[in-house]
Design a protein around this motif. Structure first.
Motif, PDB file in Angstrom:
ATOM      1  N   GLY A  26      -9.865 -53.507  31.946  1.00 44.04           N
ATOM      2  CA  GLY A  26      -8.587 -53.096  32.505  1.00 44.04           C
ATOM      3  C   GLY A  26      -8.650 -52.450  33.871  1.00 44.04           C
ATOM      4  N   PHE A  27      -9.795 -52.499  34.530  1.00 48.02           N
ATOM      5  CA  PHE A  27      -9.990 -51.763  35.781  1.00 48.02           C
ATOM      6  C   PHE A  27      -9.004 -52.186  36.865  1.00 48.02           C
ATOM      7  CE2 PHE A  27     -12.160 -50.549  39.700  1.00 48.02           C
ATOM      8  CZ  PHE A  27     -12.621 -49.276  39.396  1.00 48.02           C
ATOM      9  N   ALA A  28      -8.655 -53.458  36.916  1.00 49.44           N
ATOM     10  CA  ALA A  28      -7.778 -53.957  37.986  1.00 49.44           C
ATOM     11  C   ALA A  28      -6.375 -54.291  37.497  1.00 49.44           C
ATOM     12  CB  ALA A  28      -8.400 -55.196  38.634  1.00 49.44           C
ATOM     13  N   ARG A  29      -6.044 -53.926  36.266  1.00 50.27           N
ATOM     14  CA  ARG A  29      -4.772 -54.377  35.694  1.00 50.27           C
ATOM     15  C   ARG A  29      -3.570 -53.839  36.455  1.00 50.27           C
ATOM     16  NH1 ARG A  29      -4.678 -53.688  29.520  1.00 50.27           N
ATOM     17  NH2 ARG A  29      -6.311 -55.263  29.814  1.00 50.27           N
ATOM     18  N   ASP A  30      -3.610 -52.573  36.846  1.00 52.23           N
ATOM     19  CA  ASP A  30      -2.438 -51.973  37.488  1.00 52.23           C
ATOM     20  C   ASP A  30      -2.139 -52.572  38.854  1.00 52.23           C
ATOM     21  OD1 ASP A  30      -2.169 -50.384  35.276  1.00 52.23           O
ATOM     22  OD2 ASP A  30      -2.833 -48.526  36.241  1.00 52.23           O
ATOM     23  N   ILE A  31      -3.161 -53.062  39.542  1.00 51.50           N
ATOM     24  CA  ILE A  31      -2.928 -53.629  40.876  1.00 51.50           C
ATOM     25  C   ILE A  31      -2.954 -55.148  40.869  1.00 51.50           C
ATOM     26  CG2 ILE A  31      -3.802 -51.589  42.075  1.00 51.50           C
ATOM     27  CD1 ILE A  31      -6.388 -53.243  42.585  1.00 51.50           C
ATOM     28  N   ALA A  32      -2.960 -55.751  39.682  1.00 50.40           N
ATOM     29  CA  ALA A  32      -3.025 -57.212  39.588  1.00 50.40           C
ATOM     30  C   ALA A  32      -1.901 -57.909  40.354  1.00 50.40           C
ATOM     31  CB  ALA A  32      -3.045 -57.652  38.128  1.00 50.40           C
ATOM     32  N   PRO A  33      -0.646 -57.451  40.262  1.00 50.92           N
ATOM     33  CA  PRO A  33       0.400 -58.146  41.032  1.00 50.92           C
ATOM     34  C   PRO A  33       0.127 -58.153  42.537  1.00 50.92           C
ATOM     35  CG  PRO A  33       1.383 -56.776  39.337  1.00 50.92           C
ATOM     36  CD  PRO A  33      -0.069 -56.414  39.375  1.00 50.92           C
ATOM     37  N   ALA A  34      -0.385 -57.046  43.058  1.00 53.51           N
ATOM     38  CA  ALA A  34      -0.693 -56.989  44.489  1.00 53.51           C
ATOM     39  C   ALA A  34      -1.874 -57.899  44.822  1.00 53.51           C
ATOM     40  CB  ALA A  34      -0.998 -55.553  44.900  1.00 53.51           C
ATOM     41  N   ALA A 106     -17.839 -51.360  41.896  1.00 57.35           N
ATOM     42  CA  ALA A 106     -19.294 -51.247  42.004  1.00 57.35           C
ATOM     43  C   ALA A 106     -19.741 -49.806  41.771  1.00 57.35           C
ATOM     44  CB  ALA A 106     -19.761 -51.743  43.373  1.00 57.35           C
ATOM     45  N   GLU A 107     -19.007 -48.857  42.335  1.00 59.78           N
ATOM     46  CA  GLU A 107     -19.348 -47.449  42.130  1.00 59.78           C
ATOM     47  C   GLU A 107     -19.233 -47.064  40.665  1.00 59.78           C
ATOM     48  OE1 GLU A 107     -16.786 -45.238  44.684  1.00 59.78           O
ATOM     49  OE2 GLU A 107     -17.965 -45.636  46.497  1.00 59.78           O
ATOM     50  N   ALA A 108     -18.185 -47.551  39.997  1.00 55.96           N
ATOM     51  CA  ALA A 108     -18.007 -47.247  38.582  1.00 55.96           C
ATOM     52  C   ALA A 108     -19.151 -47.780  37.742  1.00 55.96           C
ATOM     53  CB  ALA A 108     -16.680 -47.818  38.084  1.00 55.96           C
ATOM     54  N   ALA A 109     -19.794 -48.860  38.217  1.00 61.95           N
ATOM     55  CA  ALA A 109     -20.914 -49.460  37.502  1.00 61.95           C
ATOM     56  C   ALA A 109     -22.254 -48.893  37.948  1.00 61.95           C
ATOM     57  CB  ALA A 109     -20.905 -50.969  37.697  1.00 61.95           C
ATOM     58  N   GLY A 110     -22.233 -47.933  38.892  1.00 58.69           N
ATOM     59  CA  GLY A 110     -23.463 -47.293  39.325  1.00 58.69           C
ATOM     60  C   GLY A 110     -24.078 -47.840  40.593  1.00 58.69           C
ATOM     61  N   PHE A 111     -23.320 -48.672  41.332  1.00 62.72           N
ATOM     62  CA  PHE A 111     -23.826 -49.252  42.581  1.00 62.72           C
ATOM     63  C   PHE A 111     -22.995 -48.696  43.742  1.00 62.72           C
ATOM     64  CE2 PHE A 111     -24.647 -52.402  39.245  1.00 62.72           C
ATOM     65  CZ  PHE A 111     -26.025 -52.574  39.386  1.00 62.72           C
ATOM     66  N   ASN A 112     -23.539 -47.730  44.431  1.00 62.11           N
ATOM     67  CA  ASN A 112     -22.814 -47.103  45.531  1.00 62.11           C
ATOM     68  C   ASN A 112     -23.032 -47.862  46.833  1.00 62.11           C
ATOM     69  OD1 ASN A 112     -21.850 -44.994  43.878  1.00 62.11           O
ATOM     70  ND2 ASN A 112     -23.759 -43.852  44.162  1.00 62.11           N
ATOM     71  N   GLY A 113     -22.036 -47.792  47.718  1.00 59.62           N
ATOM     72  CA  GLY A 113     -22.168 -48.365  49.042  1.00 59.62           C
ATOM     73  C   GLY A 113     -21.957 -49.863  49.135  1.00 59.62           C
ATOM     74  N   PHE A 114     -21.359 -50.477  48.115  1.00 57.54           N
ATOM     75  CA  PHE A 114     -21.132 -51.923  48.149  1.00 57.54           C
ATOM     76  C   PHE A 114     -20.094 -52.261  49.209  1.00 57.54           C
ATOM     77  CE2 PHE A 114     -19.020 -55.750  46.003  1.00 57.54           C
ATOM     78  CZ  PHE A 114     -19.977 -56.641  46.472  1.00 57.54           C
ATOM     79  N   ALA A 115     -20.441 -53.186  50.102  1.00 55.63           N
ATOM     80  CA  ALA A 115     -19.542 -53.602  51.180  1.00 55.63           C
ATOM     81  C   ALA A 115     -19.500 -55.125  51.211  1.00 55.63           C
ATOM     82  CB  ALA A 115     -20.014 -53.042  52.520  1.00 55.63           C
ATOM     83  N   PRO A 116     -18.624 -55.751  50.429  1.00 55.34           N
ATOM     84  CA  PRO A 116     -18.590 -57.217  50.379  1.00 55.34           C
ATOM     85  C   PRO A 116     -18.105 -57.820  51.690  1.00 55.34           C
ATOM     86  CG  PRO A 116     -16.693 -56.302  49.244  1.00 55.34           C
ATOM     87  CD  PRO A 116     -17.575 -55.146  49.601  1.00 55.34           C
TER      88      PRO A 116
END
Length: 215
Positions: A26-34, A106-116
């Motif tokens: 559910g991490f992205a559910r609230d912003i799914a419409p956007a 990525a931060e929530a999963a323990g990977f800091n500094g992710f810049a896609p």
């Protein structure tokens, strides 16, 4: 509304699926419409298409890209390219909403500094699938992969570092985000044939956003 407010209170559960790999329910559910509005705008500039693999197979999944580079496939192989080969134009810029979501996941999963710098956008219709594969076209495999599910539910297949390793199945639903990196960065993964259905946000399809640090 501030960007941070969009992401407040979204995580409904974290499911560890392998070392360095998690499902953020559910991490992205609230912003799914956007997110879907951004997809619609991107696809107007860079339309969805069915890529052909180097072996001549037409992929059942339709795709497009945004970001600094996009992932493409043809008889010359798999690669990242700054221009859309269909239009000759640069790929659309990655929306801030996309990159911010990917970084936070990525931060929530323990990977800091992710810049896609690349976002692959896949559109699945009933029956379409993605066979087991590794994401290994990136220059540096230290950055994780962030994959966002929108629309119809799907069965996410996640295996090991060898194609013959046991594959586990996970149901991913609208707003779920999978993140894998570290010891699981090159794990084989895929999507089982999509079941028929009707989603209130996407209709008869599933949209997947895959964020990568390609260069």
């Amino acid at each position: 509304m501030a960007m941070g407010d969009l992401f407040s209170g979204m995580l409904q559960g974290e499911e560890q699926i392998a070392p360095g790999a998690v499902l953020l329910r559910g991490f992205a559910r609230d912003i799914a419409p956007a997110l879907l509005a951004c997809v619609a705008e991107i696809s107007r500039v860079a339309p969805f298409r069915h890529l052909v693999t180097p072996g001549g197979y037409t992929m059942s999944v339709a795709m497009t890209n945004c970001g600094r580079v996009g992932w493409v496939s043809d008889e010359r192989g798999y690669r990242y390219a700054p221009h859309d080969p269909q239009t000759g134009l640069l790929w659309p810029q990655m929306p801030v909403l996309f990159s911010d979501l990917a970084r936070r996941a990525a931060e929530a999963a323990g990977f800091n500094g992710f810049a896609p710098d690349a976002a692959l956008i896949n559109r699945y219709v009933p029956g379409s699938r993605l066979s087991l594969h590794q994401d290994k076209d990136e220059d540096d495999a230290r950055a994780p992969i962030v994959s966002v599910s929108l629309g119809l539910p799907a069965v996410f297949l996640f295996g090991g570092l060898n194609r013959s390793d046991k594959t586990r199945k996970y149901r991913v639903e609208h707003g779920d985000v999978a993140v894998w990196g570290g010891p699981s960065r090159l794990a084989f993964h895929g999507i089982a044939p999509l079941a028929d259905g009707d989603d209130p946000f996407t209709g008869n399809c599933r949209i997947n956003l895959t964020f990568r640090a390609a260069l």
